[in-house]
Design a protein around this motif. Structure first.
Motif, short mmCIF file in Angstrom:
data_model
loop_
_atom_site.label_atom_id
_atom_site.label_comp_id
_atom_site.label_asym_id
_atom_site.label_seq_id
_atom_site.Cartn_x
_atom_site.Cartn_y
_atom_site.Cartn_z
N ASP A 232 53.93 69.66 -42.17
CA ASP A 232 55.05 69.02 -42.88
C ASP A 232 55.75 67.95 -42.07
O ASP A 232 56.31 67.00 -42.63
CB ASP A 232 56.12 70.08 -43.23
CG ASP A 232 55.72 70.97 -44.39
OD1 ASP A 232 54.53 70.99 -44.75
OD2 ASP A 232 56.62 71.65 -44.93
N CYS A 233 55.77 68.12 -40.74
CA CYS A 233 56.56 67.20 -39.92
C CYS A 233 55.83 65.89 -39.67
O CYS A 233 56.39 64.98 -39.07
CB CYS A 233 56.93 67.86 -38.59
SG CYS A 233 55.51 68.11 -37.52
N THR A 234 54.58 65.76 -40.14
CA THR A 234 53.83 64.54 -39.81
C THR A 234 53.78 63.55 -40.97
O THR A 234 53.71 63.92 -42.13
CB THR A 234 52.36 64.86 -39.42
OG1 THR A 234 51.68 65.47 -40.52
CG2 THR A 234 52.30 65.76 -38.21
N GLU B 201 54.06 67.99 -47.92
CA GLU B 201 54.58 69.33 -47.65
C GLU B 201 53.74 70.31 -48.44
O GLU B 201 54.01 70.58 -49.61
CB GLU B 201 56.05 69.42 -48.05
CG GLU B 201 56.94 68.54 -47.18
CD GLU B 201 58.40 68.58 -47.59
OE1 GLU B 201 58.76 69.42 -48.45
OE2 GLU B 201 59.17 67.77 -47.06
N SER B 202 52.65 70.79 -47.85
CA SER B 202 51.82 71.77 -48.55
C SER B 202 51.00 72.56 -47.54
O SER B 202 50.69 72.07 -46.44
CB SER B 202 50.88 71.09 -49.55
OG SER B 202 49.75 70.56 -48.91
N VAL B 203 50.67 73.78 -47.92
CA VAL B 203 49.88 74.66 -47.06
C VAL B 203 48.50 74.03 -46.80
O VAL B 203 48.00 74.02 -45.68
CB VAL B 203 49.76 76.05 -47.70
CG1 VAL B 203 48.77 76.92 -46.94
CG2 VAL B 203 51.13 76.72 -47.76
N GLN B 204 47.89 73.50 -47.86
CA GLN B 204 46.56 72.88 -47.72
C GLN B 204 46.57 71.80 -46.65
O GLN B 204 45.68 71.74 -45.79
CB GLN B 204 46.13 72.28 -49.07
CG GLN B 204 44.95 71.33 -49.02
CD GLN B 204 45.36 69.87 -48.83
OE1 GLN B 204 46.32 69.42 -49.43
NE2 GLN B 204 44.65 69.15 -48.00
N ASP C 261 44.34 72.04 -43.26
CA ASP C 261 43.25 71.07 -43.07
C ASP C 261 43.50 70.19 -41.85
O ASP C 261 42.58 69.84 -41.11
CB ASP C 261 43.05 70.22 -44.33
CG ASP C 261 42.40 71.01 -45.45
OD1 ASP C 261 41.99 72.16 -45.20
OD2 ASP C 261 42.29 70.49 -46.57
N GLN C 262 44.76 69.83 -41.63
CA GLN C 262 45.06 69.02 -40.44
C GLN C 262 44.83 69.84 -39.17
O GLN C 262 44.35 69.32 -38.16
CB GLN C 262 46.50 68.51 -40.48
CG GLN C 262 46.71 67.38 -41.48
CD GLN C 262 48.08 66.73 -41.34
OE1 GLN C 262 49.07 67.39 -41.02
NE2 GLN C 262 48.15 65.45 -41.60
N ALA C 263 45.15 71.14 -39.23
CA ALA C 263 44.93 72.01 -38.06
C ALA C 263 43.44 72.03 -37.70
O ALA C 263 43.07 71.98 -36.52
CB ALA C 263 45.43 73.42 -38.36
N LYS C 264 42.58 72.09 -38.72
CA LYS C 264 41.13 72.11 -38.46
C LYS C 264 40.68 70.81 -37.80
O LYS C 264 39.86 70.81 -36.89
CB LYS C 264 40.37 72.32 -39.78
CG LYS C 264 40.53 73.72 -40.35
CD LYS C 264 39.81 73.81 -41.68
CE LYS C 264 40.08 75.15 -42.35
NZ LYS C 264 39.68 75.16 -43.76
N PRO D 236 44.65 65.77 -51.17
CA PRO D 236 45.74 66.75 -51.23
C PRO D 236 45.74 67.50 -52.56
O PRO D 236 45.40 66.91 -53.59
CB PRO D 236 47.01 65.89 -51.13
CG PRO D 236 46.57 64.54 -50.70
CD PRO D 236 45.15 64.39 -51.10
N TRP D 237 46.08 68.77 -52.52
CA TRP D 237 46.22 69.49 -53.79
C TRP D 237 47.38 70.48 -53.72
O TRP D 237 47.76 70.94 -52.65
CB TRP D 237 44.91 70.15 -54.22
CG TRP D 237 44.32 71.15 -53.28
CD1 TRP D 237 43.43 70.88 -52.28
CD2 TRP D 237 44.54 72.56 -53.24
NE1 TRP D 237 43.10 72.04 -51.62
CE2 TRP D 237 43.77 73.09 -52.19
CE3 TRP D 237 45.33 73.43 -54.00
CZ2 TRP D 237 43.76 74.44 -51.88
CZ3 TRP D 237 45.32 74.79 -53.69
CH2 TRP D 237 44.53 75.27 -52.64
N PHE D 238 47.92 70.77 -54.88
CA PHE D 238 49.12 71.59 -54.99
C PHE D 238 48.98 72.46 -56.24
O PHE D 238 48.19 72.14 -57.13
CB PHE D 238 50.37 70.70 -55.16
CG PHE D 238 50.41 69.52 -54.23
CD1 PHE D 238 51.06 69.61 -53.01
CD2 PHE D 238 49.77 68.33 -54.56
CE1 PHE D 238 51.08 68.53 -52.14
CE2 PHE D 238 49.79 67.24 -53.69
CZ PHE D 238 50.45 67.34 -52.48
#
Ligand SMILES: Cc1cc2nc3c(=O)[nH]c(=O)nc-3n(C[C@H](O)[C@H](O)[C@H](O)COP(=O)(O)OP(=O)(O)OC[C@H]3O[C@@H](n4cnc5c(N)ncnc54)[C@H](O)[C@@H]3O)c2cc1C
Length: 229
Positions: free
Chosen positions: A98-100, A114-117, A121-124, A141-143
């Protein structure tokens, strides 16, 4: 919901909630709350109306916590600015979630999501970049949101669209909105239409141009466009 979906979709959800007894008060300001026995009891509006209440849920948006980058050389611009590999401008420092405010390869602009996805995905991407090398974040992105018996699934980011095409029937609680920009599919809101949602992610990723007859667009299985793109 106007910020993230078209008027057709927000009106649909408003009317679904109204059917269930929800009352909307738009363009109103809260002057103050008053309480009894330590609990909030009344909401006083600037229109002089007073609403009895036993619970207040305040939803006023959020801002990214970027204090961690204070007094550093890390670039801040609506969040911590990162490139498509989630790298900040400072060597060996990455940021995700979210902070990026990241450079999005699909939309060719900086976007803060701001989403879990997005966070996962960015962490990966960062894990891979730290370990092996140079991969980019290029997920569509999806929500989602489940409201009563209605499933809203959103693929892509509809901001800046210049045309909306509606498939299906809102009265049957099953329709989707295709958002186009210069005839390129940029986002889809699917209301109880999971097939449209699944195919649209692929179509958005491939920047599919949808320029055939509107009636055809309303009827065709979206999968057909995959062969055309
Ligand atoms: C009410 C609500 C409903 C939501 N519903 C959905 C939903 O249905 N679907 C969906 O996809 N997303 C939803 N989201 C958004 C989702 O929760 C976020 O996108 C996701 O949690 C982002 O993950 P993150 O790791 O980037 O940030 P966070 O989950 O916020 O984690 C950041 C962590 O960093 C910590 N932190 C901050 N600053 C510092 C610091 N200086 N030092 C150390 N730690 C620090 C914070 O305390 C926090 O624990 C919802 C959010 C809210 C608030």
């Amino acid at each position: 919901m106007n910020r993230v979906v078209s008027k057709d979709v927000s009106r649909f959800f408003q009317s679904e909630h109204e059917d269930k007894g929800v009352r909307f008060l738009f363009n109103q300001n809260i002057s103050y709350f008053s309480g009894e026995n330590g609990n909030v009891a009344k909401i006083h509006l600037s229109s002089n109306e007073t609403i009895q209440s036993d619970l207040v849920l305040v939803g006023v948006g959020g801002v990214p916590n970027i204090e961690i980058a204070d007094n550093t050389k890390i670039e801040i611009d609506n969040g911590i600015r990162v490139d498509s590999a989630c790298r900040t401008n400072v060597e060996d420092i990455y940021a995700i979630g979210d902070c990026t405010n990241h450079w999005n390869k699909i939309y060719q602009r900086y976007i803060r999501l701001e989403s879990v996805q997005n966070a996962i995905d960015q962490a990966k991407v960062v894990a891979e970049n730290i370990s092996f090398g140079d991969v980019s974040y290029d997920s569509v992105p999806w929500f989602w949101s489940d409201q009563y018996d209605i499933k809203l699934q959103i693929a892509g980011v509809s901001q800046n669209f210049d045309e909306v095409i509606i498939r299906g029937n809102a009265l049957e609680k099953s329709f989707s909105c295709l958002y186009l920009k210069n005839r390129t599919l940029i986002a889809v809101d699917a209301i109880n239409r999971p097939r449209d949602f699944i195919h649209s992610k692929n179509l958005i990723y491939h920047k599919t141009i949808i320029d055939d007859d509107k009636n055809n667009i309303k009827e065709i299985d979206l999968k057909e466009y995959l062969h055309k793109s």
